[in-house]
Write a protein that holds these residues in place. Structure first.
Motif, PDB file in Angstrom:
ATOM      1  N   GLU A 228       0.810  -1.214   0.000  1.00 22.15           N
ATOM      2  CA  GLU A 228       0.000   0.000   0.000  1.00 22.15           C
ATOM      3  C   GLU A 228       0.843   1.262   0.000  1.00 22.15           C
ATOM      4  N   GLY A 229       2.066   1.189   0.503  1.00 16.15           N
ATOM      5  CA  GLY A 229       2.847   2.398   0.713  1.00 16.15           C
ATOM      6  C   GLY A 229       3.804   2.766  -0.394  1.00 16.15           C
ATOM      7  N   THR A 230       3.909   1.942  -1.438  1.00 13.56           N
ATOM      8  CA  THR A 230       4.822   2.244  -2.539  1.00 13.56           C
ATOM      9  C   THR A 230       4.046   2.448  -3.830  1.00 13.56           C
ATOM     10  N   ALA A 231       4.717   3.087  -4.788  1.00 12.39           N
ATOM     11  CA  ALA A 231       4.033   3.474  -6.020  1.00 12.39           C
ATOM     12  C   ALA A 231       3.694   2.281  -6.901  1.00 12.39           C
ATOM     13  N   ASP A 232       4.545   1.272  -6.924  1.00 14.37           N
ATOM     14  CA  ASP A 232       4.301   0.128  -7.793  1.00 14.37           C
ATOM     15  C   ASP A 232       4.976  -1.104  -7.209  1.00 14.37           C
ATOM     16  N   GLU A 233       4.730  -2.238  -7.857  1.00 14.30           N
ATOM     17  CA  GLU A 233       5.259  -3.509  -7.370  1.00 14.30           C
ATOM     18  C   GLU A 233       6.779  -3.548  -7.431  1.00 14.30           C
ATOM     19  N   ALA A 234       7.358  -2.953  -8.481  1.00 19.78           N
ATOM     20  CA  ALA A 234       8.817  -2.974  -8.614  1.00 19.78           C
ATOM     21  C   ALA A 234       9.485  -2.223  -7.470  1.00 19.78           C
ATOM     22  N   THR A 235       8.926  -1.072  -7.102  1.00 15.33           N
ATOM     23  CA  THR A 235       9.487  -0.310  -5.984  1.00 15.33           C
ATOM     24  C   THR A 235       9.365  -1.086  -4.686  1.00 15.33           C
ATOM     25  N   ALA A 236       8.221  -1.725  -4.490  1.00 16.35           N
ATOM     26  CA  ALA A 236       8.024  -2.515  -3.271  1.00 16.35           C
ATOM     27  C   ALA A 236       9.053  -3.630  -3.174  1.00 16.35           C
ATOM     28  N   ARG A 237       9.304  -4.305  -4.280  1.00 17.84           N
ATOM     29  CA  ARG A 237      10.257  -5.412  -4.274  1.00 17.84           C
ATOM     30  C   ARG A 237      11.682  -4.907  -4.051  1.00 17.84           C
ATOM     31  N   LEU A 238      11.978  -3.727  -4.597  1.00 17.89           N
ATOM     32  CA  LEU A 238      13.310  -3.155  -4.403  1.00 17.89           C
ATOM     33  C   LEU A 238      13.543  -2.817  -2.931  1.00 17.89           C
ATOM     34  N   VAL A 239      12.566  -2.159  -2.310  1.00 24.52           N
ATOM     35  CA  VAL A 239      12.706  -1.817  -0.890  1.00 24.52           C
ATOM     36  C   VAL A 239      12.800  -3.085  -0.050  1.00 24.52           C
ATOM     37  N   GLN A 240      11.980  -4.077  -0.386  1.00 26.66           N
ATOM     38  CA  GLN A 240      12.021  -5.346   0.341  1.00 26.66           C
ATOM     39  C   GLN A 240      13.410  -5.970   0.258  1.00 26.66           C
ATOM     40  N   ARG A 241      13.989  -5.940  -0.926  1.00 23.90           N
ATOM     41  CA  ARG A 241      15.317  -6.524  -1.133  1.00 23.90           C
ATOM     42  C   ARG A 241      16.366  -5.797  -0.298  1.00 23.90           C
ATOM     43  N   ARG A 242      16.315  -4.472  -0.296  1.00 27.78           N
ATOM     44  CA  ARG A 242      17.335  -3.703   0.419  1.00 27.78           C
ATOM     45  C   ARG A 242      17.177  -3.829   1.936  1.00 27.78           C
ATOM     46  N   ALA A 390       9.134  -7.460 -11.767  1.00 32.31           N
ATOM     47  CA  ALA A 390       7.972  -6.779 -11.187  1.00 32.31           C
ATOM     48  C   ALA A 390       6.750  -7.667 -11.120  1.00 32.31           C
ATOM     49  N   GLY A 391       6.832  -8.864 -11.652  1.00 28.08           N
ATOM     50  CA  GLY A 391       5.670  -9.746 -11.616  1.00 28.08           C
ATOM     51  C   GLY A 391       5.397 -10.263 -10.229  1.00 28.08           C
ATOM     52  N   GLU A 392       4.154 -10.584  -9.954  1.00 26.77           N
ATOM     53  CA  GLU A 392       3.761 -11.079  -8.648  1.00 26.77           C
ATOM     54  C   GLU A 392       3.998 -12.575  -8.572  1.00 26.77           C
ATOM     55  N   ALA A 393       4.436 -13.011  -7.409  1.00 25.42           N
ATOM     56  CA  ALA A 393       4.656 -14.440  -7.209  1.00 25.42           C
ATOM     57  C   ALA A 393       3.321 -15.148  -7.084  1.00 25.42           C
TER      58      ALA A 393
END
Length: 743
Positions: A228-242, A390-393
């Motif tokens: 909910e807090g990020t602009a798109d799935e790719a950004t969410a995955r990037l933050v999750q990774r870091r 960016a695809g969803e698992a």
């Protein structure tokens, strides 16, 4: 500087400021309601009803999106009006009123199966009916109470959306700051490992354990808000990774520091098992200048974590960053014993993780002062970002439970039976305030899943109530009949209740009971006998809840923990198998999502074992075993997360490449996890955990001249080896047979 430190401490102690915001939002809603109703000149009884209704309308809603919150609040008002009306209509019809109350309780609990909205509406319906009993609502007084409820809900909306607003993006930003603050606190705690002597090391190590656990807790909270807090799935995955990279690097740095000051390599379990002794050692080996350099570098690392990206720090901070990242190059390591050089490598990897985290959270950085080592680190990070899919698992389909097997249905039946007992028993204690027993019975079933959890929650509520009664006596005597002074104190107590609720259920119950003492004073019904009756009704309600949980569709604590333990083992197997397969050259899959599923399953297990590990439990040996098993599983999860993070580096990291021989080691680990899970499901299972040669020896090649490990790094081998050893250690407290390998 002092202001910045205070802000960091607050952010670290209350990640995302969730507790502070909840307390302020609820207090604002109540205060605004009291102000509006006070200007309207309503009676004290209506002021009390409005205050409670505003509190309920505020804390009941748990959805993350503002639109969903508004819809639930809008639906809650007519439901509250209906509940209030029925409470007034049935107040003089004892049997019909009691039957309806039980039916309402059943529906409110059953509504949890429909998610946050169903839970919120059920809570509003139940609590408003309770308000009608508390203030003695009558049919003739309904029009005024309708207006009070409308004002309360409108003021709750104003507090939620205007006075103390909360957006998913804003909350995620505060959680990020909390992660930084807790990461800096962990580095500070690790600094203590350098100088702690034999007498201080256990205390310092416990601080490091707490810091590691708190950092992991914040990472899980961020994970729950990314979508909910990020602009798109790719950004969410990037933050999750870091976030995952930083968490793993920081935990590994603590292990390296322990190893460097020890006579032998530190066991990962040391960071997860409360009370585990520190490895035998004196001070850190090596020359004084090496130790001084480690200390300076840890302090510099802490500064890198805390310094805002927008701060104009000139070239000084860039030079510090360049020096720390240089430790990732072998020729840049300071002269020191091998164990201390490992610490420098760990500092370099943590600095890289901090750099990646800063880029992910704050965007592109100034690169004008980059050294060649820093530039290479940025290139690696950019390459990793480029391969993030960016695809969803795909989510695995789960069995849909039906009938009484569904947890919400079972809990609804249990709480209905317990409430019926509480009504009957409460009527014997008091025909006027029997509903306190019902309220307690209802509350002990909230967020609990087993008989043991209900027992512990009932005990905590009773203890908090007893202490709150004592405080209520003092406060009520001090306030007297000063209405607005009493309401001001109620606001303070309500804030304290919400601020401490996630930390201590006993404290929350204490503040609730103290506030009720003041409300009784306002309603002119206060007396010592009323507060004593409150304790008696609370004890009765808790007992009825425990009886219902123990004899009506019971879920034993052992069964609950065993089910969750199997789930943890299944998630561990999924992460390990996928990571080892990818490290062996298999098809890349989304590993970090699987790792977070493992973390969530482990968090659920940790919560479910609280009845077994509670200080009041008489089964001390069982308590120690439960703690030991959870610590071993946390150790397994750490190594699985590390393998997953390393496997995701394969496409971009020059020093890591796939090695097909790892599959052989992975098979043994998978078989051992399956054997433990089979034994947990059925204690008569004949499956056994297999021991054997070290993981490194399994990678020996039969082809002469072939490198022993290929290009698989030593770090991968260490994680796989430690995971294998920890699984063997896990088998013993679970009484799983351990056998030698078949020849």
């Amino acid at each position: 500087m002092n202001t910045a430190r205070l802000r960091d401490r607050v952010a670290a102690s209350d990640p995302g400021l969730l507790r502070l915001a909840a307390g302020l939002r609820t207090v604002a809603a109540i205060a605004l309601t009291l102000a509006v109703l006070g200007l309207a000149g309503v009676s004290v009884r209506h002021l009390v009803a409005g205050a409670i209704a505003a509190m309920v309308a505020t804390f009941a809603i748990r959805e993350k999106q503002r639109t969903a919150q508004a819809v639930t609040l809008a639906l809650g008002l007519p439901l509250a009006l209906v509940s209030l009306s029925l409470g007034a209509l049935l107040s003089s019809r004892v049997v019909a009123g009691d039957l309806f109350f039980v039916a309402l309780i059943f529906c409110a609990v059953y509504g949890r199966r429909f998610g946050d909205r169903g839970t919120a509406l059920g809570l509003i319906g139940f609590q408003v009916y309770f308000v009608s009993l508390f203030v003695g609502a009558t049919v003739s007084g309904l029009p005024e109470l309708y207006g009070v409820l409308a004002v309360a809900f409108l003021c709750s909306a104003a507090a939620r959306f205007l006075l103390v607003p909360e957006t998913p993006a804003g909350l995620l930003e505060r959680l990020r700051e909390a992660f930084r603050a807790r990461l800096a606190q962990l580095v500070s705690a690790q600094l203590g490992l350098l100088d702690a002597g034999p007498e201080e090391i256990d205390e310092v190590l416990e601080t490091v354990r707490e810091g590691t656990a708190r950092l992991h807790e914040t990472a899980l909270m961020i994970q729950g808000r990314l979508e909910e807090g990020t602009a798109d799935e790719a950004t969410a995955r990037l933050v999750q990774r870091r976030i995952a990279d930083a968490e793993i690097a920081a935990e590994r740095l603590g292990l390296l520091l322990l190893t460097a000051r020890s006579a032998e390599r530190a066991d990962t379990l040391t960071l997860h098992l409360p009370g585990a002794p520190a490895p035998r050692a004196g001070r850190m080996p090596g020359r004084d200048e090496a130790m001084a350099q480690v200390r300076r570098d840890l302090e510099a690392l802490r500064l890198l974590v805390l310094r805002p990206a927008a701060a104009r720090s000139g070239t000084a901070l860039s030079q510090v960053r360049n020096r720390l990242l240089g430790y990732r190059e072998e020729d840049r390591l300071p002269p020191a014993p091998p164990a201390v050089q490992d610490v420098f490598r760990g500092i370099g990897e943590t600095a890289r993780a901090v750099l990646g985290l800063r880029i992910a959270l704050d965007g592109p950085q100034d690169e004008s002062d980059d050294s060649p080592e820093t530039a290479r680190s940025r290139e690696e990070l950019d390459a990793e970002d480029a391969v993030i899919d960016a695809g969803e698992a795909d989510g695995a389909a789960q069995e849909e439970l039906t009938g009484l097997r569904r947890p919400t249905t079972r809990a609804a039946v249990q709480v209905a039976v317990g409430s019926s007992l509480a009504i009957v028993g409460g009527e014997f204690l008091s025909s006027q305030r029997w509903y306190w027993a019902v309220l307690t019975c209802w509350i002990v079933f909230l967020n609990t899943s087993s008989t043991g959890e209900i027992l512990v929650k009932g005990y905590r509520r009773l203890l908090g109530t007893v202490l709150g009664v004592l405080a209520g006596i003092v406060l009520a005597g001090s306030v007297g009949q000063h209405t607005w002074t009493a309401f001001a104190l109620v606001l303070v107590l309500v804030f304290a209740m919400f601020y401490t609720a996630p930390l201590s259920y006993t404290l929350m119950s204490f503040f609730v009971t103290a506030a009720l003492g003041l409300l009784y004073t306002l309603l002119h019904t206060y007396s010592l006998s009323v507060l004593v009756l409150r304790v008696e009704e609370t004890a009765l309600g808790a007992a009825c809840g425990v009886i219902a949980a123990a004899f009506v569709l019971p879920v034993r604590t052992d069964r609950r923990t065993n089910d969750l333990l199997v789930t943890v083992l299944e998630r561990l197997d999924e992460v390990t198998e996928a990571a080892v397969d990818q490290l062996s050259g298999g098809t890349p899959v989304e590993l970090l999502d699987q790792a977070r599923d493992l973390d969530q399953a482990l968090a659920d297990l940790r919560a479910a074992t609280q009845p077994l590990t509670h200080p009041i439990t008489p089964l001390r040996a069982r308590r120690d075993t439960a703690r030991y098993v959870v610590a071993l599983l946390e150790t397994c999860a750490y190594h699985a997360r590390s393998l997953a993070a390393t496997a995701e580096l394969l496409p971009t990291h020059p020093s890591i490449a796939a090695d097909p021989r790892l599959r052989r080691a992975g098979r043994r680990i998978g078989d051992n996890i399956a054997a433990i899970a089979a034994h947990v499901r059925d204690e008569h299972s004949t499956a056994a955990v297999e021991t054997g040669p070290s993981i490194a020896s399994l990678l020996d090649t039969e082809v002469p001249g072939t490198p022993r490990f290929g290009r698989v790094t030593d770090r991968v081998l260490r994680h796989v080896q430690r995971l294998d050893e920890t699984l063997v250690g896990l088998a013993r407290p679970l009484h799983v047979p351990v056998s030698a390998p078949k020849r």
